[in-house]
Design a protein around this motif. Structure first.
Motif, PDB file in Angstrom:
ATOM      1  N   THR A   1      91.544 118.405 -25.683  1.00 51.63           N
ATOM      2  CA  THR A   1      92.996 118.793 -25.270  1.00 51.63           C
ATOM      3  C   THR A   1      93.091 120.163 -25.952  1.00 51.63           C
ATOM      4  O   THR A   1      92.792 120.571 -27.020  1.00 51.63           O
ATOM      5  CB  THR A   1      93.979 117.827 -25.857  1.00 51.63           C
ATOM      6  OG1 THR A   1      93.583 116.611 -25.183  1.00 51.63           O
ATOM      7  CG2 THR A   1      95.239 118.039 -25.342  1.00 51.63           C
TER       8      THR A   1
ATOM      9  N   GLN B   1      98.711 128.780 -22.550  1.00 49.38           N
ATOM     10  CA  GLN B   1      99.259 129.734 -23.165  1.00 49.38           C
ATOM     11  C   GLN B   1      99.682 130.881 -22.033  1.00 49.38           C
ATOM     12  O   GLN B   1      98.631 131.494 -21.190  1.00 49.38           O
ATOM     13  CB  GLN B   1      98.451 130.496 -24.170  1.00 49.38           C
ATOM     14  CG  GLN B   1      98.923 131.865 -24.801  1.00 49.38           C
ATOM     15  CD  GLN B   1      98.021 132.118 -26.218  1.00 49.38           C
ATOM     16  OE1 GLN B   1      98.301 131.759 -27.014  1.00 49.38           O
ATOM     17  NE2 GLN B   1      97.560 133.375 -25.910  1.00 49.38           N
TER      18      GLN B   1
ATOM     19  N   ASP C   1      95.636 123.908 -25.882  1.00 51.88           N
ATOM     20  CA  ASP C   1      97.223 124.605 -25.653  1.00 51.88           C
ATOM     21  C   ASP C   1      97.107 125.409 -24.433  1.00 51.88           C
ATOM     22  O   ASP C   1      95.861 125.936 -23.986  1.00 51.88           O
ATOM     23  CB  ASP C   1      97.552 125.662 -26.969  1.00 51.88           C
ATOM     24  CG  ASP C   1      97.741 124.991 -28.164  1.00 51.88           C
ATOM     25  OD1 ASP C   1      97.443 123.840 -28.108  1.00 51.88           O
ATOM     26  OD2 ASP C   1      97.587 125.738 -29.125  1.00 51.88           O
TER      27      ASP C   1
ATOM     28  N   VAL D   1     104.014 129.200 -25.092  1.00 55.16           N
ATOM     29  CA  VAL D   1     102.940 128.116 -25.350  1.00 55.16           C
ATOM     30  C   VAL D   1     103.372 126.688 -25.254  1.00 55.16           C
ATOM     31  O   VAL D   1     104.338 126.382 -25.994  1.00 55.16           O
ATOM     32  CB  VAL D   1     102.241 128.304 -27.016  1.00 55.16           C
ATOM     33  CG1 VAL D   1     101.109 127.376 -27.247  1.00 55.16           C
ATOM     34  CG2 VAL D   1     101.695 129.809 -27.166  1.00 55.16           C
ATOM     35  N   SER D   2     102.288 125.920 -24.691  1.00 55.86           N
ATOM     36  CA  SER D   2     102.953 124.375 -24.560  1.00 55.86           C
ATOM     37  C   SER D   2     101.621 123.919 -25.494  1.00 55.86           C
ATOM     38  O   SER D   2     100.344 123.978 -24.971  1.00 55.86           O
ATOM     39  CB  SER D   2     102.729 124.211 -22.998  1.00 55.86           C
ATOM     40  OG  SER D   2     102.999 122.681 -23.408  1.00 55.86           O
ATOM     41  N   ARG D   3     101.887 123.195 -26.312  1.00 60.61           N
ATOM     42  CA  ARG D   3     100.745 122.932 -27.510  1.00 60.61           C
ATOM     43  C   ARG D   3     100.160 121.566 -26.767  1.00 60.61           C
ATOM     44  O   ARG D   3     100.844 120.511 -26.554  1.00 60.61           O
ATOM     45  CB  ARG D   3     101.491 122.450 -28.804  1.00 60.61           C
ATOM     46  CG  ARG D   3     101.983 123.886 -29.575  1.00 60.61           C
ATOM     47  CD  ARG D   3     101.046 124.747 -30.034  1.00 60.61           C
ATOM     48  NE  ARG D   3     101.701 125.785 -30.532  1.00 60.61           N
ATOM     49  CZ  ARG D   3     100.966 126.991 -30.857  1.00 60.61           C
ATOM     50  NH1 ARG D   3      99.705 127.200 -30.437  1.00 60.61           N
ATOM     51  NH2 ARG D   3     101.450 127.824 -31.226  1.00 60.61           N
ATOM     52  N   ARG D   4      98.754 121.691 -26.976  1.00 65.48           N
ATOM     53  CA  ARG D   4      98.027 120.457 -26.669  1.00 65.48           C
ATOM     54  C   ARG D   4      98.554 119.831 -25.286  1.00 65.48           C
ATOM     55  O   ARG D   4      98.775 118.464 -25.234  1.00 65.48           O
ATOM     56  CB  ARG D   4      98.097 119.412 -27.760  1.00 65.48           C
ATOM     57  CG  ARG D   4      97.248 119.934 -28.939  1.00 65.48           C
ATOM     58  CD  ARG D   4      97.285 118.858 -30.179  1.00 65.48           C
ATOM     59  NE  ARG D   4      96.597 117.752 -29.752  1.00 65.48           N
ATOM     60  CZ  ARG D   4      95.300 117.573 -30.018  1.00 65.48           C
ATOM     61  NH1 ARG D   4      94.446 118.511 -29.943  1.00 65.48           N
ATOM     62  NH2 ARG D   4      94.841 116.392 -29.377  1.00 65.48           N
ATOM     63  N   ALA D   5      98.332 120.537 -24.327  1.00 65.14           N
ATOM     64  CA  ALA D   5      99.131 120.281 -22.945  1.00 65.14           C
ATOM     65  C   ALA D   5      98.295 119.790 -21.916  1.00 65.14           C
ATOM     66  O   ALA D   5      98.544 119.436 -20.877  1.00 65.14           O
ATOM     67  CB  ALA D   5     100.348 121.272 -22.561  1.00 65.14           C
TER      68      ALA D   5
END
Length: 570
Positions: free
Chosen positions: A371, A375, A373, A385-389
């Motif tokens: 999993t 970016q 990010d 950034v969408s973290r661990r998306a």
């Protein structure tokens, strides 16, 4: 009584009026320009027919410490004389504040009557501005005036003017005054101007040198004019350092910024936060000089966000849809997208602020489900950034391709694990240089039929309906030239006839004939006596029941057990 030369005499009344009297002198010290108040009685003197009328003030002379002062008629009365100390010639021998004695104050009327007050006033050497630092600048520049007796022997209540315009005094002492240069007229730019210190006492302290008023710096462009945290902003102009050597403070609307690089004509800033809002752009140099554009307003907005990602998993080649608010970060467009450490290819309009489609590239070193990010980088440098998306799935594996070679029409079966790479089906299969039609697919099984391509060999490529790709470099598939029928004997006949077919690759790289058609009609009850890649002996039998048979020139088509087709036009 008045007696003439002839001894005639006439009695004339003469009145002795009360004498003028000086009661006080304030201040008791001064220099050129100092305004002195002399208080007393009958200071104009008395005269007229009856000797009781005050004389005109213009007829009064005031002498302070032995030097005549200029009487201000508009402000003087018989009980108060207002006089200003006039400049003294260079040859004057004046005392210093450290070594002086007071002299008398004397008021003399036109008739010669006078009054004096001893030890009333000391005329001292004028204060002097001996240096200016810096010697040049523009509006906002902080200038230090150094000298002696800059208060003009007053209490420090003073004003400083540059070319007649009042400056802001920020600190002062008798030896040093710090001021901020005011906005001067355009006509003063790039010209030497005079600086004058005026004490509340009226004492005037001029500078012994002029100060050079430089043309103020200008901000020409600011780009972009709106952004969020992380936006890079470029300011272009002239003399952006305000004729100083570096910037001390920067105002970019309501934003907090850090300087990435700066020069006198070009400044790059990074927005690091701040309060949402709009404000002017203002630069302050290390000299205090200000370069500002009040008509160019910069706005700090709430940050853009990625609100949805679909699908949430996949592999190299997967087409991913990103939706959100201000995906461009208030800039012109998105310029780069990354899933973990792997770039993605933008496949939709990068200027759309709420919708973006990208194709994922291979993430280096991914052997198992990972999993990462997501970016987005915009043209203004903003990074969303969408973290661990998003999840890179464990890469699919092809374990077999059967057969490993063939021609157009060949059926090929591919087996393995995870071959859909998160998709629902296989949309495309390339077998080396061959194109195919997909007949069935799931994670472990794919069946296709070869439809075309140029002979040759290359790797197997599977493309899922999501765009995810699986390339198996160790599975090489070879597309061979199509089989060829060189002769059919006899060349004509009917169903039930026994014929011999000669040519090359008649079995289409398979092992046997599966079926045969004549003029497009399947042969029923085909009897095969001999079948090789170059020679087939068979009896046609009959047409399938219900077939519509048309006589005339047509074609014979052989289909091998691999599905390969070999055809001969008759």
């Amino acid at each position: 009584r008045v007696t003439t030369a002839t001894q005639a005499s006439t009695a004339v009344p003469w009145i002795l009026s009360p004498a003028s009297q000086i009661l006080s002198v304030s201040p008791s010290l001064g220099q050129s320009g100092t305004v002195v108040s002399v208080r007393g009685r009958n200071l104009f003197g008395l005269g007229g027919v009856d000797g009781r009328a005050p004389l005109p003030v213009a007829t009064v002379t005031v002498t302070l410490d032995g030097r005549v002062a200029a009487v201000d008629a508009s402000r003087s009365t018989p009980s108060l004389l207002v006089a200003r100390i006039v400049a003294c010639l260079a040859s004057c021998n004046l005392s210093t504040v450290a070594n002086y004695t007071r002299g008398p104050a004397v008021v003399t009327s036109a008739y010669g009557a006078s009054s004096a007050l001893p030890n009333a006033f000391a005329r001292l050497r004028d204060g002097r501005i001996t240096s200016l630092s810096p010697p040049q600048g523009q509006v906002g520049t902080r200038v230090t005036l150094n000298g002696t007796q800059l208060f003009g022997y007053g209490d420090g209540n003073l004003s400083v003017t540059f070319d007649g315009v009042n400056a802001t005094v920020t600190a002062s002492s008798t030896g040093s005054i710090q001021v901020i240069v005011p906005l001067l007229l355009n006509s003063s730019f790039d010209l030497p101007i005079s600086i004058l210190v005026t004490a509340i006492s009226g004492a005037v302290v001029p500078a012994s040198q002029t100060w050079l008023s430089l043309t103020p710096g200008t901000i020409r462009t600011v780009s972009p004019l709106v952004g969020q945290e992380g936006t890079y902003v470029t300011i272009n102009g002239t003399d952006l350092f305000g004729n100083g050597t570096e910037l001390a403070r920067i105002q970019l609307g309501t934003a907090n910024v850090s300087v990435i690089n700066s020069a006198n004509t070009h400044i790059v800033l990074l927005v690091t936060g701040g309060r949402f809002g709009t404000g002017s752009v203002r630069l302050e140099s290390n000299t205090g000089a200000v370069v500002e554009r009040v008509d160019l307003l910069w706005s700090l907005r709430p940050p853009g966000t990625i609100t949805s990602i679909s699908p949430l998993h996949g592999q190299r080649g997967t087409i991913v849809t990103l939706q959100g608010v201000q995906l461009t970060g208030y800039a012109d467009q998105v310029v780069a997208v990354a899933f973990g450490n792997a770039p993605a290819r933008i496949v939709s309009d990068a200027r759309n602020t709420s919708f973006l489609q990208v194709q994922v590239e291979q993430h280096s070193g991914v052997l198992n489900s990972t999993t990462v990010d997501v970016q987005l980088t915009t043209s203004s440098g903003v990074v969303l950034v969408s973290r661990r998306a998003w999840t890179y799935l464990t890469p699919g594996v092809v374990s077999s391709v059967n057969p490993a070679l063939g021609q157009v029409g060949t059926f090929v079966t591919v087996t393995g694990t995870g071959m859909l790479n998160g998709g629902a089906s296989i949309a495309q299969v390339r077998l080396g240089n061959a194109t195919t039609t997909v007949l069935a697919s799931n994670d472990t099984y794919v069946r296709v039929r070869v439809t075309g391509g140029a002979p040759g060999n290359a790797s197997l490529l599977l493309v899922a309906d999501t765009g995810a790709t699986l390339m198996q470099d160790n599975q090489i598939w070879t597309l061979r030239p199509a089989g060829n029928i060189s002769s059919i004997s006899p060349s004509s006949g009917q169903f039930g006839a026994r014929i011999v077919i000669r040519g090359s690759n008649l079995l289409g790289y398979g092992s046997s004939v599966r079926s045969m058609t004549v003029n497009g009609v399947p042969v029923f009850g085909l009897s095969l006596y001999n079948q090789t890649d170059t020679y087939i002996s068979c009896q046609l039998g009959a047409a399938n029941p219900g077939s519509n048979i048309s006589a005339g020139v047509g074609a014979i088509t052989i289909e091998s057990d691999t599905g390969a087709m070999v055809e001969k036009r008759l």
